[in-house]
Design an enzyme around this catalytic site. Structure first.
Site, PDB file in Angstrom:
ATOM      1  N   ALA A 151       0.830  -1.210   0.000  1.00  0.00           N
ATOM      2  CA  ALA A 151       0.000   0.000   0.000  1.00  0.00           C
ATOM      3  C   ALA A 151       0.858   1.251   0.000  1.00  0.00           C
ATOM      4  O   ALA A 151       2.051   1.220   0.312  1.00  0.00           O
ATOM      5  CB  ALA A 151      -0.921  -0.008   1.213  1.00  0.00           C
ATOM      6  N   GLY A 173       0.140  -5.872   0.233  1.00  0.00           N
ATOM      7  CA  GLY A 173      -1.052  -6.030  -0.586  1.00  0.00           C
ATOM      8  C   GLY A 173      -0.818  -6.832  -1.842  1.00  0.00           C
ATOM      9  O   GLY A 173      -1.743  -7.478  -2.354  1.00  0.00           O
ATOM     10  N   GLU A 177      -1.107 -10.360  -0.778  1.00  0.00           N
ATOM     11  CA  GLU A 177      -2.501 -10.610  -0.390  1.00  0.00           C
ATOM     12  C   GLU A 177      -3.382 -10.792  -1.624  1.00  0.00           C
ATOM     13  O   GLU A 177      -4.317 -11.596  -1.613  1.00  0.00           O
ATOM     14  CB  GLU A 177      -3.011  -9.460   0.485  1.00  0.00           C
ATOM     15  CG  GLU A 177      -2.407  -9.479   1.882  1.00  0.00           C
ATOM     16  CD  GLU A 177      -2.795  -8.281   2.715  1.00  0.00           C
ATOM     17  OE1 GLU A 177      -3.237  -8.465   3.860  1.00  0.00           O
ATOM     18  OE2 GLU A 177      -2.667  -7.141   2.227  1.00  0.00           O
ATOM     19  N   GLU A 222       4.181  -5.846   7.041  1.00  0.00           N
ATOM     20  CA  GLU A 222       3.481  -4.709   7.648  1.00  0.00           C
ATOM     21  C   GLU A 222       3.851  -4.474   9.106  1.00  0.00           C
ATOM     22  O   GLU A 222       3.859  -3.322   9.570  1.00  0.00           O
ATOM     23  CB  GLU A 222       1.957  -4.906   7.546  1.00  0.00           C
ATOM     24  CG  GLU A 222       1.385  -4.701   6.157  1.00  0.00           C
ATOM     25  CD  GLU A 222       1.377  -5.969   5.311  1.00  0.00           C
ATOM     26  OE1 GLU A 222       0.695  -6.005   4.289  1.00  0.00           O
ATOM     27  OE2 GLU A 222       2.092  -6.919   5.689  1.00  0.00           O
TER      28      GLU A 222
END
Length: 368
Positions: free
Chosen positions: A36, A82, A85, A107
């Protein structure tokens, strides 16, 4: 919005039987998606808005996971946060075995936790202890290690790729993969993305594959209405997406959970003590999500945890430190720090660079 528009387009084409598979890949050679936009997370100041943003990303990945065609993630570059993911929401994931590629959910190193479904999907896909280790420590793995633990289904390496080639020209073995799926010879896992449509001939007949080019970099924003979100929940409940997750002898059983939880908690206390909340929150979120059978409910638990941890003082300072150190690194490269031919001069510049980083960290601590 670009990603959501691509997914919507793919969904409509699938409903018209124009597409039989969707492929995600990166337009860059060494980068898939690296997470992100940290500046966006730094700008989050309200729990409600951060929860809503997190749920929007989760809904997009859930939409991808519910597609009724094979979805393939081609990790031809580093996939972090992300990016990984997105791959976890896919039906089939393959990775280039280049040693320079890294896969992971780092993260925690920024003071937050995975918010795009990582805490829900990774422990269901690979062994629980390995998933907890990756998420709680923020460690990354190489493609070979990812293959060994079951994170990716296969490895590849193409040396004859040419710039401008389409996805199917770069990876001709995808045709065989789709044909096997159509013949019912592949197990489950799901995915999708962008651009052109191409006719191919398979042993099972003529079909079309929607090629997907991921704009490498940060996750894009997207918007879902309340009706769309409710529909996605129902589709997640009705779909068989959980069939893609592996089944090992102790999977999700009480003994495994207790052993992994206690060992992980011991490691976290030794590493972070009580000064660093992110690993504790990540560990609690993983096990809370595991206790819920319904994936949509597990995603809501993850979003709630993310929306709280992203507002903490520790996360904001760690993210600022990361962006500032990255800025310093770019400046160091611009000044020729990594191109110096004189070894002594290089050591001196490296020392000055590290000194600058230490001064920045000291200033952050003083503000605390």
């Amino acid at each position: 919005l670009q990603l959501k528009e691509a997914v919507d387009s793919a969904h409509s084409r699938i409903s018209r039987h124009e597409v039989c598979a969707v492929i995600f890949c990166s337009a860059k050679e060494k980068s898939f998606i690296v997470g992100a936009d940290i500046q966006l997370e730094l700008a989050m100041v309200h729990q409600e808005s951060s929860y809503r943003d997190c749920r929007q990303l989760q809904n997009l990945f859930a939409m991808i996971e519910c597609l009724p065609v094979p979805t393939i993630a081609i990790l031809n570059g580093t996939a972090l946060g992300g990016g990984l993911e997105l791959a976890l929401a896919c039906q089939y994931c393959v990775a280039d075995y280049d040693n320079g590629i890294q896969l992971g959910l780092p993260e925690v190193k920024l003071g937050v936790i995975p918010g795009g479904g990582g805490c829900c999907r990774l422990p269901r896909l690979i062994s629980l202890h390995k998933a907890v280790e990756m998420i709680v420590s923020g460690m990354t793995v190489s493609p070979q290690q990812a293959y060994d633990i079951g994170l990716v289904a296969a490895l590849f390496h193409d040396t004859n790729r040419r710039e401008g080639d389409s996805v199917l020209e770069k990876y001709p073995w995808l045709v065989e993969l789709v044909a096997l799926w159509q013949a019912g010879q592949l197990g489950g896992k799901e995915i999708i993305m962008e651009t052109s449509k191409r006719d191919i001939n398979l042993a099972t007949g003529s079909c079309k594959v929607l090629e997907a080019t991921v704009a490498s970099g940060s996750d894009a924003g997207m918007g879902f209405s309340e009706e769309e979100e409710a529909e996605l929940k129902e589709r997640l409940r009705a779909s068989c997406v959980t069939d893609k997750y592996s089944r090992h002898p102790l999977c999700n059983t009480w003994p495994e959970k207790q052993i992994v939880y206690l060992l992980s908690l011991y490691k976290i206390k030794a590493m972070a003590r009580s000064l660093y909340p992110a690993p504790y929150v990540a560990l609690k979120t993983i096990f809370s999500c595991l206790d819920v059978v319904d994936l949509s409910e597990a995603l809501e638990i993850e979003a709630d945890a993310f929306s709280k941890i992203v507002l903490t003082v520790q996360s904001k300072r760690l993210m600022r430190l990361f962006t500032q150190s990255r800025s310093l690194k770019k400046k160091a490269i611009a000044f020729g720090l990594q191109q110096s031919s004189n070894e002594d001069d290089l050591k001196l510049k490296m020392f000055l660079f590290m000194l600058c980083v230490i001064v920045m960290m000291w200033r952050q601590l003083r503000q605390q």
